[in-house]
Design a protein around this motif. Structure first.
Motif, short mmCIF file in Angstrom:
data_model
loop_
_atom_site.label_atom_id
_atom_site.label_comp_id
_atom_site.label_asym_id
_atom_site.label_seq_id
_atom_site.Cartn_x
_atom_site.Cartn_y
_atom_site.Cartn_z
N LEU A 100 -66.82 51.94 6.82
CA LEU A 100 -67.60 53.31 7.12
C LEU A 100 -68.53 53.27 8.00
N VAL A 149 -65.76 61.91 7.57
CA VAL A 149 -65.15 61.56 5.90
C VAL A 149 -66.03 62.67 5.17
N ALA A 155 -65.63 57.38 9.79
CA ALA A 155 -64.88 56.15 9.74
C ALA A 155 -63.93 56.02 11.35
#
Length: 287
Positions: free
Chosen positions: A93, A121, A256
């Motif tokens: 991430l 995200v 991401a």
């Protein structure tokens, strides 16, 4: 069943979300191994602090390690490129910030496209900065600082985390709107030690990383850069009270690897347009 973005955000604990983002789903058993959160900045500054709070909360609640991996360099481009080219499996991430949007206007040779290659995200925080000065600066208020700067053009240095970073373009926007001549001193690492010692005299710094020093009297807060006063510094005026229309925020989010478009992508696009104008007007060049 799936673990959706909304649950991820709840698990991240208490952060103020950016505009609602579409769901991003993972399998129910996610994660089955440690997850790396790449922070493209050095340790100790605001994005790193936010990432560590989130990582700790997620590790505790999901019973798997979320590891903060600091990858500074290239004004956040080094760490961002790592994630953009990583496997899109949810185990790498990225902490995305305002600087990522600014870099789109500043760099012509990036080997990734922020909107295309980083999928949203969750939004984490949207925060104003605070204009601080070392106590050696005689100005007690923002109008006094503006007057002092006008009387001493080019003699006041302000620290940033790099040319083109949010802490730089916020300063350049202020210079243009207030009609003052301040000198940016870009740092590759944490600039706070030099600011606290008086080697640099001012900064447009995230409230999160400077609040303790302000309360301890080691830095003097002149104004916050949000449209209104901050709950964290209720007695400190907004810069817009003296420089009408001035407003600058920093935001942190989680992205991401992916090739998707979303509302977060539209938010980034609007940030690129806003700060791209500042980059061009101020003629900011990378170090």
């Amino acid at each position: 069943m799936k673990l959706r973005r909304r649950r991820f955000l709840r698990l991240a604990v208490g952060a103020t979300a950016l505009p609602a983002l579409p769901p991003l789903a993972w399998a129910l058993d996610y994660p089955t191994r440690p997850v790396r959160i790449v922070v493209p900045y050095p340790a100790g500054i605001a994005p790193d602090i936010v990432a560590r709070v989130v990582a700790q909360a997620l590790s505790q609640r999901l019973k798997q390690q979320f590891i903060v991996d600091n990858r500074p360099g290239g004004a956040s481009n080094v760490g961002t490129a790592m994630v953009a080219h990583a496997a899109p499996d949810g185990y790498t991430l990225l902490v995305v910030t305002t600087t990522n949007a600014i870099n789109t206007s500043l760099y012509d040779n990036l080997d990734f496209d922020l909107i295309r290659d980083i999928a949203p995200v969750a939004g984490l925080v949207r925060l104003g900065l605070v204009i601080v000065v070392h106590p050696s600066i005689p100005a007690q208020t923002l109008p006094e600082f503006i007057a002092y700067a006008k009387a001493n053009p080019g003699k006041i240095n302000y620290a940033s985390v790099g040319s083109g970073a949010a802490t730089n373009v916020a300063g350049e926007l202020f210079k243009a709107m207030a009609g003052v001549d301040l000198v940016n001193v870009p740092y590759r690492g944490n600039y706070l030690p030099d600011l606290l010692s008086g080697q640099v005299q001012a900064s447009f710094t995230p409230i999160l990383q400077s609040l303790g020093y302000i309360k301890a009297g080691k830095l003097r807060a002149l104004a916050v850069t949000g449209a209104a006063r901050s709950q964290s510094l209720p007695d400190v005026p907004a810069a817009a009270e003296f420089v009408p229309g001035y407003e600058a925020y920093v935001w942190d989010a989680v992205g991401a690897p992916a090739k998707t478009s979303a509302e977060f992508g539209m938010h980034i696009a609007s940030e690129i347009e806003k700060w791209g104008k500042v980059v061009k007007t101020a003629r900011i060049k990378v170090d």
